[in-house]
Write a protein that holds these residues in place. Structure first.
Motif: not given
Length: 131
Positions: A46-52
């Motif tokens: 949920v929290l790291l989708s942008r970084l992924r």
């Protein structure tokens, strides 16, 4: 490389934070590790989708620059070659193989079989003389 380091550091940070929380709630040993792994995995989804997304975009850019050809161009080129082969097969008369050599198609095949039979018979006759 920077996006990979950022994402990995964020994942490790989430795991350590989840482990701390699980440990404070009383889980110990393997149970704490497994629960922290599950909690950090869900949180990172949920929290790291942008970084992924940034990491995957950068990875695709690097792969395409190494190959020198865009993957989409390769796929469309292969599709057009397949369409050309299908069009060529559709324009051939029925019953004639597209890649058949002239001696394999039609009447030439009977003559080829007769020659092969004669050579085989000659070889058998020569073998029987030797015995």
């Amino acid at each position: 490389m920077r996006s990979w380091l950022t994402y990995t550091a964020a994942r490790v940070g989430l795991f350590l934070a989840a482990f701390g929380v699980v440990y404070l709630f009383g889980a110990r040993s393997w149970v704490a590790l497994i629960l922290a792994w599950l909690v950090s995995g869900l949180a990172s989804y949920v929290l790291l989708s942008r970084l992924r997304d940034q990491l995957s975009a950068r990875t695709v850019e690097r792969l395409e620059s190494r190959r020198g050809v865009n993957v989409g161009d390769r796929l469309s080129g292969g599709a057009s070659r397949e369409d050309d082969l299908q069009d060529a097969a559709a324009s051939e008369p029925a019953g004639t193989p597209v890649d058949a050599a002239p001696e394999e198609a039609g009447a030439g095949n009977a003559a080829g079989n007769a020659d092969a039979d004669a050579k085989r018979d000659e070889g058998a006759a020569a073998a029987s003389k030797d015995t």
